[in-house]
Design an enzyme around this catalytic site. Structure first.
Site, PDB file in Angstrom:
ATOM      1  N   ASP A 186     -20.369   0.669  18.911  1.00  0.00           N
ATOM      2  CA  ASP A 186     -20.833  -0.205  19.985  1.00  0.00           C
ATOM      3  C   ASP A 186     -21.651  -1.361  19.409  1.00  0.00           C
ATOM      4  OD1 ASP A 186     -21.833  -1.255  22.418  1.00  0.00           O
ATOM      5  OD2 ASP A 186     -21.774   0.728  23.312  1.00  0.00           O
TER       6      ASP A 186
ATOM      7  N   CYS B  81     -20.370  -2.442  27.702  1.00  0.00           N
ATOM      8  CA  CYS B  81     -19.783  -1.148  27.338  1.00  0.00           C
ATOM      9  C   CYS B  81     -18.588  -0.714  28.178  1.00  0.00           C
ATOM     10  CB  CYS B  81     -20.855  -0.065  27.395  1.00  0.00           C
ATOM     11  SG  CYS B  81     -22.190  -0.291  26.193  1.00  0.00           S
TER      12      CYS B  81
ATOM     13  N   HIS C  84     -17.480   5.419   9.030  1.00  0.00           N
ATOM     14  CA  HIS C  84     -17.530   5.361  10.555  1.00  0.00           C
ATOM     15  C   HIS C  84     -16.419   4.554  10.879  1.00  0.00           C
ATOM     16  CE1 HIS C  84     -19.654   2.593  13.344  1.00  0.00           C
ATOM     17  NE2 HIS C  84     -20.257   3.596  13.822  1.00  0.00           N
TER      18      HIS C  84
END
Length: 514
Positions: free
Chosen positions: A40, A80, A292
């Site tokens: 994010d 988001c 990640h």
């Protein structure tokens, strides 16, 4: 092993025969395993030079050297829930009607993962999803619904930093690390035994700023939080202090955003540099999980909710068998392209109604005709925003080097035009200077989306939702709204604010007439 990562992805693949799926696939004999990693608020500019020089991102650099990087990838909505709704559905925001952070896809919506499951894939999800609804509060809801009411909203707390002085503290965002551990364990202990192909999704919250304090003088602020360990990965001398326009010269929507985020006051160079350094450190921690868009004080703002590069530009990298090595793709692409890309990787026929296009032709070694490849994706992307901290629906059309931003009905708020080739920091609005280009891009935008009509629909939705909420709380309405974070000034002049809301609710707006 094939790996694909966006600020929202990672794909890994091992050749596995899909059970009973031979006739359903486009003649593909083997189906890859797919791992999708979603983070994010990761600034896409950090994935290529010179952005990556400010912070050490070893895994991103590993992927760049061994795969394909998309230099101009964008979210379809810089917040988001709506951005994830676009990614999971393959549809633009005005088609999903995910207008804000608490209105996303229907829980029963058929996502690309559902389609892959129907075609023989084993599926698994860990971590942050947020495509049916995101994190929010009553204050956030009311502020989003009433964003164009004629009263001034109270500012939230100033952005702040918080440092863990332990030089060995690596796992700062514990929840993300725990979900990463779960994903790794699942791959090593369960997925390895499958005879069917699998798709794994991992959603990370970092490098999103941490939740605001629930009380005290910093109530409503957002915290950039890290440790000395990660701060040591940041080259402080390389941090650029963004140039700000005078408050009097800011675009009115930008001023509204900056004001509600409490960034119109005075900030020292040290404060700005600290916020940016801490954000980069949080990006370094995110990168480590892969092994990640955060404004971070650009344009007097933090968070996302903006069409500026720091907010809307996301990372996108792909790596693995059949993916071109050390390739940088300059084509503009966006998150709605993930849906068709995932199905294309699996060899599943693509639905006809998608807003996006598969990215495999731009990155796969099997596509040799460069001219044909460039025509497989339109030379533009669309992004839109309808949520809080912005007082007008916003629409962005990005083409080769132009970024055009239109607001509301296209007439009541002036548009913006930036030439990213000569003005990468987006400091000079040239919409008036180049009226023909502005008109041409606006006509192109209107051919993609009837944005005045969409703005009217969002306006009507906001009013309807507010009325439902007001009716649900009955006689407690004035007391409750007076104590919401955004409306504390209500207590000083309740009649003034009640009148402003009543006027807004009475305003007649018929979307069909637009």
């Amino acid at each position: 092993m094939l790996l694909l990562w966006v600020s929202l992805i990672a794909v890994s693949a091992l050749a596995v025969q899909a059970p009973g799926a031979g006739e359903q696939r486009r003649g593909a004999a083997k189906a890859p395993n797919v791992v999708l990693v979603v983070s994010d608020s990761f600034d896409g500019r950090l994935t290529f030079h010179p952005g990556s020089q400010v912070v050490k991102l070893p895994f991103i650099n590993f992927m760049k050297a061994r795969g394909t990087s998309f230099l101009n990838a964008y979210t379809n909505s810089p917040i988001c829930c709506p951005s994830r709704a676009a990614m999971w559905s393959g549809l633009f925001t005005h088609l999903t009607e995910s207008w804000n952070n608490f209105k996303g896809l229907d829980p029963n919506y058929t996502t690309w993962m559902d389609v892959m499951e129907r075609h023989g894939y084993r599926t698994q999800k860990f971590g942050k999803l947020d495509y049916t609804s995101g994190h929010h509060s009553i204050s956030n809801r009311v502020e989003a619904w009433t964003r164009d009411v004629a009263f001034l909203l109270r500012q939230e707390g100033r952005p702040m930093v918080n440092l863990i002085h332990n030089r060995t503290k690596v796992r700062v965002m514990e929840r993300d690390w725990q979900n990463t551990d779960k994903a790794i364990h699942w791959l090593r202990k369960e997925a390895i035994n499958y005879t069917e192909p699998f798709v794994l999704y991992l959603g990370l919250n970092l490098p999103h700023p941490y939740p605001s304090p629930s009380s005290g003088e910093n109530f409503g602020s957002s915290t950039f939080h890290t440790s000395l360990y990660w701060l040591g990965k940041v080259s402080r001398d390389a941090i650029k202090i963004p140039q700000w326009s005078p408050l009097s010269e800011m675009h009115p929507v930008d001023y509204y955003s900056s004001y509600t985020k409490n960034c119109t006051g005075r900030f020292t160079e040290k404060e700005i540099k600290n916020i940016r350094a801490f954000y980069y450190a949080m990006c370094a921690e995110t990168d480590a999980m892969l092994d990640h868009g955060e404004l971070a004080m650009e344009h007097r703002q933090f968070y996302k909710m903006s069409m500026y590069e720091a907010s809307a530009h996301v990372p996108l990298l792909m790596m693995g068998p059949g993916i071109k090595v050390d390739l940088q793709v300059s084509n503009v692409v966006s998150l709605v392209d993930i849906y068709p890309t995932m199905l294309d990787i699996a060899g599943i026929p693509l639905p006809q109604n998608l807003s996006g296009y598969s990215l495999l032709p731009l990155s796969s070694e099997t596509f040799k005709n460069e001219h044909k490849v460039k025509n497989l994706h339109p030379p533009w992307i669309l992004s839109e925003f309808h949520g809080c901290n912005v007082n007008a629906s916003t629409y962005m059309l990005r083409t080769n080097h132009w970024k055009y931003i239109a607001y509301s009905d296209g007439a009541s708020v002036l548009p913006q035009l930036f030439d990213l080739s000569s003005d990468p920091d987006e400091l000079t609005n040239v919409a008036v200077k180049f009226p023909e280009i502005t008109y041409s891009l606006d006509q192109k935008l209107r051919s993609i989306i009837n944005y005045p009509k969409v703005s009217a629909s969002v306006h009507q939705y906001n009013k309807e939702q507010f009325i439902k909420w007001k009716q649900s709380i009955g006689q407690n309405y004035s007391n409750i709204i007076a104590n919401l974070r955004w409306h504390q000034d209500w207590q000083k002049e309740p009649k003034k604010y009640e009148s402003a809301i009543d006027q807004w609710l009475k305003m007649h707006m018929n979307p069909r007439a637009v």
